[in-house]
Design a protein around this motif. Structure first.
Motif, PDB file in Angstrom:
ATOM      1  N   GLY A  15      44.005  18.596 -14.039  1.00 37.12           N
ATOM      2  CA  GLY A  15      43.036  17.886 -15.027  1.00 37.12           C
ATOM      3  C   GLY A  15      41.380  18.247 -14.961  1.00 37.12           C
ATOM      4  N   ILE A  16      40.583  17.802 -15.393  1.00 38.10           N
ATOM      5  CA  ILE A  16      39.605  16.899 -15.574  1.00 38.10           C
ATOM      6  C   ILE A  16      38.842  16.353 -14.028  1.00 38.10           C
ATOM      7  N   MET A 189      42.024  19.049 -25.614  1.00 36.91           N
ATOM      8  CA  MET A 189      41.812  20.017 -24.698  1.00 36.91           C
ATOM      9  C   MET A 189      42.971  21.015 -24.523  1.00 36.91           C
ATOM     10  N   GLU A 190      42.936  22.194 -23.944  1.00 39.19           N
ATOM     11  CA  GLU A 190      44.200  22.527 -23.278  1.00 39.19           C
ATOM     12  C   GLU A 190      44.408  22.476 -22.604  1.00 39.19           C
ATOM     13  N   GLY A 191      45.697  22.980 -21.775  1.00 42.11           N
ATOM     14  CA  GLY A 191      46.348  21.894 -20.377  1.00 42.11           C
ATOM     15  C   GLY A 191      47.426  21.378 -21.171  1.00 42.11           C
ATOM     16  N   GLU A 192      47.949  20.813 -20.216  1.00 41.87           N
ATOM     17  CA  GLU A 192      49.158  20.298 -19.773  1.00 41.87           C
ATOM     18  C   GLU A 192      48.742  18.916 -20.233  1.00 41.87           C
ATOM     19  N   LEU A 198      51.984  16.584 -27.343  1.00 42.00           N
ATOM     20  CA  LEU A 198      51.913  17.714 -29.033  1.00 42.00           C
ATOM     21  C   LEU A 198      53.198  17.970 -29.061  1.00 42.00           C
ATOM     22  N   GLY A 199      53.877  18.091 -27.343  1.00 43.04           N
ATOM     23  CA  GLY A 199      55.768  18.916 -27.481  1.00 43.04           C
ATOM     24  C   GLY A 199      55.154  20.234 -28.041  1.00 43.04           C
ATOM     25  N   GLU A 200      56.475  20.839 -28.502  1.00 44.47           N
ATOM     26  CA  GLU A 200      56.723  21.853 -29.150  1.00 44.47           C
ATOM     27  C   GLU A 200      55.699  22.537 -30.010  1.00 44.47           C
ATOM     28  N   ARG A 216      35.402  27.861 -32.624  1.00 45.25           N
ATOM     29  CA  ARG A 216      36.482  28.562 -32.123  1.00 45.25           C
ATOM     30  C   ARG A 216      37.613  29.138 -31.658  1.00 45.25           C
ATOM     31  N   ARG A 217      37.373  27.604 -30.380  1.00 48.06           N
ATOM     32  CA  ARG A 217      38.425  27.324 -28.965  1.00 48.06           C
ATOM     33  C   ARG A 217      38.668  26.465 -29.293  1.00 48.06           C
ATOM     34  N   CYS A 218      39.351  25.298 -27.813  1.00 43.59           N
ATOM     35  CA  CYS A 218      39.669  24.411 -27.651  1.00 43.59           C
ATOM     36  C   CYS A 218      38.695  23.745 -26.724  1.00 43.59           C
ATOM     37  N   VAL A 219      38.585  22.983 -26.064  1.00 47.81           N
ATOM     38  CA  VAL A 219      38.073  22.498 -25.142  1.00 47.81           C
ATOM     39  C   VAL A 219      38.930  22.865 -23.598  1.00 47.81           C
ATOM     40  N   THR A 220      38.147  23.221 -22.805  1.00 48.50           N
ATOM     41  CA  THR A 220      38.798  22.781 -21.755  1.00 48.50           C
ATOM     42  C   THR A 220      38.508  22.432 -20.368  1.00 48.50           C
ATOM     43  N   SER A 221      38.973  22.272 -19.499  1.00 50.45           N
ATOM     44  CA  SER A 221      38.750  20.977 -17.890  1.00 50.45           C
ATOM     45  C   SER A 221      37.257  21.143 -17.446  1.00 50.45           C
ATOM     46  N   ASP A 222      37.662  22.564 -17.652  1.00 47.69           N
ATOM     47  CA  ASP A 222      36.154  23.418 -16.920  1.00 47.69           C
ATOM     48  C   ASP A 222      34.933  22.635 -17.889  1.00 47.69           C
TER      49      ASP A 222
END
Length: 253
Positions: A15-16, A189-192, A198-200, A216-222
């Motif tokens: 992740g981060i 944040m996108e990812g695991e 949030l599950g399904e 227009r997007r969610c944050v990423t670990s990068d």
């Protein structure tokens, strides 16, 4: 002093933390990488960092255990001889049913605070002598947007991140002027991590959040790692600040 800068990232396996390790490696840092349980992920991340030219040290340590933290710091001091950067990213959360206070396990509450809050303090405290050996040292803590405004996350997680916000400001006051201390507060944040939260409903809810975000997007670990690196390497007159990384969502709602 070594020609290369030196960093410690806690919770650095995935992740981060993983993104922070790799960003630091690309920027010319040697990196000590801490993990609690993700041994395979830690070794994988360290191998990627070495491919980028970094000297690495992988260290297992439960940051809520002060004796383990002190041993880890002694190993890093022996290996690197000091630190320019500390990223306090190790964290955990609790399980619960939204709006059902009775569903919270108080043992999980205590564990969340032990890792997220006490762990951040213990690692920072033990790292101070190493940071004081470094050149223009700085600390970045991982907070969260839920530490600044309410949301559906488990109460102990949100409350612990609010405590990290306050701890960041208090540490900045106590460690200045030699050591700067700031924090990042990522939004959804996108990812695991969010997949587990949030599950399904992950795809649907993340899509709705992205559409409601100015960028227009969610944050990423990068994205988070990029901001961490900026706070560590630049912003020389910035300390005690919490940088929100959410594409403008909170400023537009």
């Amino acid at each position: 002093m070594t020609d290369r800068k030196r960093a410690l990232v806690t919770g650095g396996a995935t992740g981060i933390g993983r993104s922070a390790v790799l960003a630091l490696a690309r920027a010319g840092y040697d990196v000590a990488l801490n993990y609690a349980t993700s041994a395979a992920g830690a070794e994988e991340t360290a191998a990627e960092a070495r491919e980028l030219g970094a000297k690495t040290r992988v260290l297992q340590c439960d940051v809520s255990d002060d004796a383990q933290v002190r041993r880890m710091m002694a190993e890093i001091d022996g290996e690197f001889g000091g630190l320019e950067a500390l990223v306090n990213n190790a964290g955990t959360t609790a399980s619960w049913k939204v709006k059902d206070l009775e569903s919270l396990d108080l043992a999980e509450w205590d564990r969340t605070f032990a890792v997220n809050v006490r762990g951040t303090f213990q690692v920072t405290r033990a790292a101070v002598p190493l940071l004081r050996k470094g050149h223009q040292p700085a600390v970045v803590n991982t907070a969260s947007i839920v530490g600044l405004r309410p949301g559906p996350q488990p109460l102990p997680y949100a409350a612990s991140k609010a405590a990290v916000v306050n701890l960041t400001k208090t540490l900045a006051w106590n460690l200045g002027p030699e050591i700067r201390v700031n924090a990042v507060a990522p939004g959804w944040m996108e990812g695991e991590w969010m997949e587990r939260m949030l599950g399904e409903r992950y795809g649907d809810l993340m899509g709705k959040r992205a559409r409601a975000t100015p960028l227009r997007r969610c944050v990423t670990s990068d994205d988070v790692a990029e901001t961490m690196l900026n706070l560590l390497q630049g912003n020389r007159f910035v300390t005690g600040e919490i940088v929100v990384i959410d594409g403008g969502y909170t400023s537009s709602t």
